[in-house]
Design an enzyme around this catalytic site. Structure first.
Site, PDB file in Angstrom:
ATOM      1  N   ASP A 164       0.852  -1.180   0.000  1.00 52.67           N
ATOM      2  CA  ASP A 164       0.000   0.000   0.000  1.00 52.67           C
ATOM      3  C   ASP A 164       0.893   1.238   0.000  1.00 52.67           C
ATOM      4  OD1 ASP A 164      -1.734   2.103   0.605  1.00 52.67           O
ATOM      5  OD2 ASP A 164      -2.969   0.896   1.957  1.00 52.67           O
ATOM      6  N   HIS A 165       0.858   1.989  -1.124  1.00 53.37           N
ATOM      7  CA  HIS A 165       1.771   3.115  -1.289  1.00 53.37           C
ATOM      8  C   HIS A 165       1.409   4.306  -0.403  1.00 53.37           C
ATOM      9  CE1 HIS A 165       5.166   4.875  -2.985  1.00 53.37           C
ATOM     10  NE2 HIS A 165       4.808   5.070  -4.234  1.00 53.37           N
ATOM     11  N   ARG A 166       0.281   4.244   0.299  1.00 51.94           N
ATOM     12  CA  ARG A 166      -0.079   5.329   1.212  1.00 51.94           C
ATOM     13  C   ARG A 166       0.836   5.355   2.432  1.00 51.94           C
ATOM     14  NH1 ARG A 166      -6.337   4.100   2.150  1.00 51.94           N
ATOM     15  NH2 ARG A 166      -5.414   2.012   2.263  1.00 51.94           N
ATOM     16  N   ILE A 206       3.727   2.986   2.590  1.00 51.54           N
ATOM     17  CA  ILE A 206       5.008   2.381   2.248  1.00 51.54           C
ATOM     18  C   ILE A 206       5.548   3.011   0.973  1.00 51.54           C
ATOM     19  CG2 ILE A 206       6.199   0.252   1.619  1.00 51.54           C
ATOM     20  CD1 ILE A 206       5.257   0.270   4.488  1.00 51.54           C
TER      21      ILE A 206
END
Length: 440
Positions: free
Chosen positions: A412-414, A416
């Site tokens: 999850d790029h939010r 990481i």
């Protein structure tokens, strides 16, 4: 002879289940612990055993009905001794109290409702009351924890939802239907926005191209489909790839295969992968988080529970190995085997599929060089494992054959970024490439 009423037992955390199979006929002789019927929750099926032996009289439910803990299921004709034992088991909280009649129960419910209404009115007149609006709603709204969690995830105010369950209890279907109704009544702008979020697909006339049939998805398939779409739409996915040299690991595993079999354990590479992930989560705690819906905060978990995806004939199950960081490879291997068997036999309980921090999805011997697994929200990472292959690797001054295991990390790029993911994946590769580091 008396009639014993068999009720829905503890569901291991599930709020309600569906009746999917009735196994007996009137007059059948039934032994104690013999299956009466089969129930299905969101991700598991379970047989309901008879608490006594006797003669089956009738079912009090039908296939397709939804039931909850304590609901009556069937009647069995028993002798007095069996009846006394059942009453003792089913009424342990107050075994000497006679069951209340429907009229008495309705009277108590009405009294509670009247008290709730009176309390709410008093609070409106006197804002100094210690109860806030959220507490009032929690008392008045009848909905289980899973329904409240779903409502929070979808941004639904339960006070606006009409319940279709017993005593106006709000179900998950009520929440979904509320959203559909709102979308249907929204403006054209809202409709266009919702279509961008949940696009529909034009269905061609399949009959024009050949024979076909329409078949219903199982409940597990429906839940999986909904979760996959929700996770794909809400989580900004990024996937990174790497290869772990597991030549030495396989040699080590081969030396201990016989010892494992003597213990009744199948020592698979998955056990080592789960152990490596557990250690990597401790080394990289940013992967052991979950974002909150307020978009301002996240939960940092201090426990390490690893989910493992298991593909079965009934659908995809993800049992969770609890406290994997405190287990050795032997214990993890045993848990992997037990959980996989339960998943294939439909014997997993809801509790055994909850509380995961991270998921491992292994294609094992199925094949493939890699894939992009979907994050199992609210977790923020999932590791895809493909088939290991012998490949030439440059070592010192020459190419040597090494067994390489493809790894695919989706996150999850939010919460990481690429640097976090690189460190996490490097930790896993290092641990798998040298199993001795797992005990340091």
């Amino acid at each position: 002879m008396k009639h014993t009423v068999v009720k829905v037992p503890d569901l291991g955390g599930a709020e309600s289940v569906d009746v999917i199979e009735l196994t007996l006929n009137k007059g059948d002789s039934i032994e104690e612990e013999e299956s009466i019927l089969v129930l299905e929750s969101d991700k598991a099926t379970m047989d309901v055993p008879s608490p006594v032996g006797g003669i089956f009289v009738k079912y009090l439910v039908s296939e397709g009905d939804t039931v909850s803990v304590g609901d009556p299921l069937a009647e069995i004709e028993t002798n007095n001794l069996n009846e006394q034992n059942v009453q003792k088991n089913q009424n342990t909280e107050n075994p000497e109290t006679e069951p209340e009649s429907d009229t008495e129960i309705e009277t108590k419910i009405e009294a509670v409702k009247e008290t709730e209404t009176q309390t709410a009115n008093e609070i409106k007149q006197d804002p100094v009351k210690s109860f806030n609006e959220e507490n009032i709603q929690a008392e008045v709204i009848h909905a289980g924890p899973s329904v409240r969690m779903l409502a929070r995830e979808l941004g639904v105010d339960l006070s606006e939802v009409s319940g279709s369950g017993p005593k106006s209890r709000i179900t998950k279907d009520d929440v979904h239907n509320f959203i559909k109704l709102r979308l249907g009544k929204s403006s054209n702008t809202t409709k266009q926005s919702s279509e961008m979020i949940m696009p529909s697909v034009d269905i061609p006339p399949f009959d024009n191209y050949g024979e076909n049939s329409v078949r219903s998805m199982s409940k597990i398939q429906k839940i999986t489909s909904l979760n996959m779409q929700k996770n794909w739409l809400n989580v900004p996915h990024v996937t990174q790839f790497d290869n772990a040299d597991i030549t030495d690991l396989e040699e080590f595993r081969g030396k201990h295969k016989n010892s494992a079999l003597e213990k009744g354990i199948k020592l698979t590479p998955v056990a080592f992968v789960i152990k490596a992930v557990a250690i990597a989560l401790q080394e990289n705690p940013e992967f052991n988080r979950s974002p909150l819906n307020d978009r301002d905060n996240y939960v940092q978990k201090e426990y390490v529970n690893i989910g493992m995806a298991v593909d079965t004939e009934k659908g995809l199950f993800v049992p969770v190995i609890k406290s994997a960081d405190k287990m050795g490879v032997w214990e993890i291997a045993k848990n992997v085997l037990d959980m996989a068997d339960k998943a294939r036999n439909g014997a997993l309980t809801p509790n055994e599929m909850q509380g995961g921090c991270f998921t491992v999805s292994s294609l094992g011997a199925i094949g493939g060089n890699g894939f992009t697994p979907i994050v199992n929200s609210p977790e923020i990472g999932i590791l895809g494992v493909s088939k290991a292959q012998i490949k030439p690797v440059w070592v010192d001054s020459e190419f040597v054959p090494r067994l390489m295991l493809p790894l695919c990390l989706s996150y999850d790029h939010r919460l990481i970024n690429g640097g976090n993911a690189g460190k996490f994946l490097t930790s896993i590769v290092r641990l798998l490439s040298d199993v001795r580091t797992m005990i340091l």
